[in-house]
Each structure stands twice: as structure tokens, then as C-alpha cells.
Motif scaffolding. Structure first.
Motif, PDB file in Angstrom:
ATOM      1  N   SER A 103      18.130  49.326 -12.518  1.00 21.10           N
ATOM      2  CA  SER A 103      17.862  50.612 -13.167  1.00 21.10           C
ATOM      3  C   SER A 103      19.160  51.324 -13.495  1.00 21.10           C
ATOM      4  O   SER A 103      20.232  50.988 -12.974  1.00 21.10           O
ATOM      5  CB  SER A 103      17.007  51.500 -12.260  1.00 21.10           C
ATOM      6  N   TRP A 104      19.031  52.300 -14.380  1.00 22.42           N
ATOM      7  CA  TRP A 104      20.061  53.308 -14.598  1.00 22.42           C
ATOM      8  C   TRP A 104      19.638  54.557 -13.817  1.00 22.42           C
ATOM      9  O   TRP A 104      18.536  55.067 -14.003  1.00 22.42           O
ATOM     10  CB  TRP A 104      20.174  53.666 -16.065  1.00 22.42           C
ATOM     11  N   ILE A 105      20.502  55.056 -12.983  1.00 29.03           N
ATOM     12  CA  ILE A 105      20.243  56.291 -12.241  1.00 29.03           C
ATOM     13  C   ILE A 105      21.183  57.358 -12.785  1.00 29.03           C
ATOM     14  O   ILE A 105      22.406  57.183 -12.765  1.00 29.03           O
ATOM     15  CB  ILE A 105      20.446  56.089 -10.727  1.00 29.03           C
ATOM     16  N   THR A 106      20.616  58.431 -13.280  1.00 27.12           N
ATOM     17  CA  THR A 106      21.420  59.466 -13.912  1.00 27.12           C
ATOM     18  C   THR A 106      22.149  60.307 -12.864  1.00 27.12           C
ATOM     19  O   THR A 106      21.804  60.297 -11.681  1.00 27.12           O
ATOM     20  CB  THR A 106      20.539  60.370 -14.785  1.00 27.12           C
ATOM     21  N   GLN A 109      19.804  62.775 -11.137  1.00 23.77           N
ATOM     22  CA  GLN A 109      18.982  62.177 -10.083  1.00 23.77           C
ATOM     23  C   GLN A 109      19.785  61.948  -8.807  1.00 23.77           C
ATOM     24  O   GLN A 109      19.291  62.164  -7.697  1.00 23.77           O
ATOM     25  CB  GLN A 109      18.371  60.875 -10.581  1.00 23.77           C
ATOM     26  N   SER A 186      12.041  59.621  -3.246  1.00 26.03           N
ATOM     27  CA  SER A 186      11.089  60.127  -4.238  1.00 26.03           C
ATOM     28  C   SER A 186      11.776  60.639  -5.496  1.00 26.03           C
ATOM     29  O   SER A 186      11.134  60.805  -6.540  1.00 26.03           O
ATOM     30  CB  SER A 186      10.238  61.241  -3.624  1.00 26.03           C
ATOM     31  N   LYS A 187      13.064  60.907  -5.414  1.00 26.29           N
ATOM     32  CA  LYS A 187      13.826  61.361  -6.584  1.00 26.29           C
ATOM     33  C   LYS A 187      14.366  60.197  -7.407  1.00 26.29           C
ATOM     34  O   LYS A 187      14.878  60.408  -8.516  1.00 26.29           O
ATOM     35  CB  LYS A 187      15.005  62.236  -6.138  1.00 26.29           C
ATOM     36  N   MET A 188      14.288  58.977  -6.879  1.00 24.37           N
ATOM     37  CA  MET A 188      14.855  57.825  -7.555  1.00 24.37           C
ATOM     38  C   MET A 188      13.827  57.195  -8.497  1.00 24.37           C
ATOM     39  O   MET A 188      12.624  57.202  -8.208  1.00 24.37           O
ATOM     40  CB  MET A 188      15.310  56.775  -6.520  1.00 24.37           C
ATOM     41  N   PRO A 189      14.265  56.619  -9.607  1.00 24.46           N
ATOM     42  CA  PRO A 189      13.330  56.008 -10.563  1.00 24.46           C
ATOM     43  C   PRO A 189      12.974  54.562 -10.236  1.00 24.46           C
ATOM     44  O   PRO A 189      12.357  53.879 -11.062  1.00 24.46           O
ATOM     45  CB  PRO A 189      14.106  56.095 -11.881  1.00 24.46           C
ATOM     46  N   ILE A 190      13.358  54.061  -9.071  1.00 25.85           N
ATOM     47  CA  ILE A 190      13.133  52.660  -8.717  1.00 25.85           C
ATOM     48  C   ILE A 190      12.571  52.571  -7.307  1.00 25.85           C
ATOM     49  O   ILE A 190      12.541  53.563  -6.566  1.00 25.85           O
ATOM     50  CB  ILE A 190      14.458  51.852  -8.789  1.00 25.85           C
ATOM     51  N   LYS A 191      12.150  51.366  -6.933  1.00 25.36           N
ATOM     52  CA  LYS A 191      11.698  51.107  -5.578  1.00 25.36           C
ATOM     53  C   LYS A 191      12.906  50.981  -4.656  1.00 25.36           C
ATOM     54  O   LYS A 191      13.909  50.361  -5.012  1.00 25.36           O
ATOM     55  CB  LYS A 191      10.862  49.830  -5.512  1.00 25.36           C
TER      56      LYS A 191
END
Length: 203
Positions: A103-106, A109, A186-191
Motif C-alpha cells: 500500500s501507499w500510506i499518506t 494517515q 484502524s487509521k491504516m488503509p491495509i491489514k
């Protein structure tokens, strides 16, 4: 420069009358070499983008504090294949949050996760952020026709691969660390998953 000195020495005559002229020529060459070296070192010709003999190095933008130093404003999209072979272990704290997907994590985030962990622990313990958003992502405005170049940088992301450690925390109990990392996950876009390191304090 050494070849030039040898050539000039060979071109001169070998008689005793030309020894003084040889010495004067050699002294002049040595002085010119010393002045050239001092001029280059004072103007930072190599490495720091100074205005030396070669002129300014194009594309390098630096600030007095060293922040924001980048060669190019816009990057290619790149790929996210494979798994993380570096930064995949708990190195500083006792517990960590580990990514399980690509993933890309901004930057927003990452900052949101850091804030909720700090708020939950009430400033206790110590927190390490193991990723950094150093990749710029460009966007074009809405309702703009195709073409006319690449868009402007809109935000920055961190390229995260599976097994990459995102946060580390230490100096708190396991229950507190689990709950803080659960909120940050919970703030992350991935598992993600909770990781326990070797250095666990007796809290």
C-alpha cells in the motif's frame, strides 16, 4: 595536470642555463594548481550544488536545515512487488505494528496513527515511527483535458510492503500497547498485525 607538468619539463632543454627557467615554470604550475584546488573547495563544486567552476548542479533543491532536499519534484509511480527485507523487525521498542499488504500510506494517515497512540498512552513510554512519506504523488485538477504534462505534487506517501514495521512502542505494558496499536491500526488503509519484540519491559 601531472601529464602537463611532465610534458612541460620534457620540452625544456637539459642544459645548465635552463635550470632557473625550469624552476620558475614548475613553481608557477604548482601555484596555479594550489589556487585551483582552493577555488574548487571554497565553492563546493562537487556534491552540494554550489556555484563553482562547473556552475550550479541542476535539480538539487536544498534548504539551510537540510529538510526537503530532493533531486526531482515529481516521481514515477513505481511498483510495490515483493516483501520488505529491511525494517521488518522490532528494533527499538518492545511492541510494533506490522503491515501485511502492499500500500501507499499518506503522511496524514501516519500522523493520525501517531497522534492516537500518543493520546492513548497519555505521553507515557516512547513511540517510534518507522516509515517516512518521501514519495510525492501528483494530481491534476478536476475537469481538465488530457495531456499538457504531469500534474503538480498534491501529497506525499510512504511505500509499504508486507512485513514492514510501521510503529514501535516501548516503556508500557502489553495491554496498553495492544490497545494503542489497535486504535492506530484502524487509521491504516491495509491489514496489520500486532508484533512482540525481544525487549519486553517488566511493567
Amino acid at each position: 595536470m601531472n601529464q602537463l607538468i611532465r610534458k612541460s619539463w620534457s620540452l625544456m632543454g637539459s642544459s645548465s642555463s635552463s635550470i632557473a627557467s625550469k624552476q620558475q615554470t614548475m613553481n608557477g604550475l604548482i601555484n596555479s594548481m594550489d589556487s585551483l584546488h582552493l577555488f574548487q573547495s571554497s565553492n563546493n563544486v562537487i556534491g552540494r550544488g554550489g556555484n563553482g567552476l562547473m556552475g550550479p548542479i541542476r535539480g538539487i533543491k536544498s534548504s539551510p536545515t537540510g529538510k526537503g532536499t530532493t533531486k526531482y519534484r515529481k516521481h514515477f509511480k513505481g511498483t510495490m512487488k515483493g516483501i520488505a527485507h529491511q525494517g521488518n523487525r522490532v528494533s527499538f521498542g518492545s511492541y510494533a505494528l506490522q503491515a501485511l499488504d502492499h500500500s501507499w500510506i499518506t503522511a496524514k494517515q501516519i500522523e493520525a496513527g501517531r497522534r492516537v497512540m500518543t493520546r492513548y498512552t497519555r505521553g507515557g513510554g516512547k513511540l517510534w515511527v518507522r516509515i517516512y512519506a518521501d514519495k510525492p504523488v501528483t494530481q491534476k485538477p478536476a475537469e481538465v483535458r488530457m495531456g499538457r504534462g504531469k500534474g503538480n505534487p498534491a501529497f506525499r506517501v510512504a511505500v509499504v510492503q508486507p512485513c514492514r514495521v510501521i510503529y514501535e512502542i516501548g516503556g508500557v505494558s502489553e495491554n496498553v500497547a495492544r490497545e494503542a496499536i489497535k486504535i492506530a491500526a484502524s487509521k491504516m488503509p491495509i491489514k496489520t498485525r500486532f508484533l512482540i519484540g525481544d525487549k519486553r519491559p517488566d511493567v
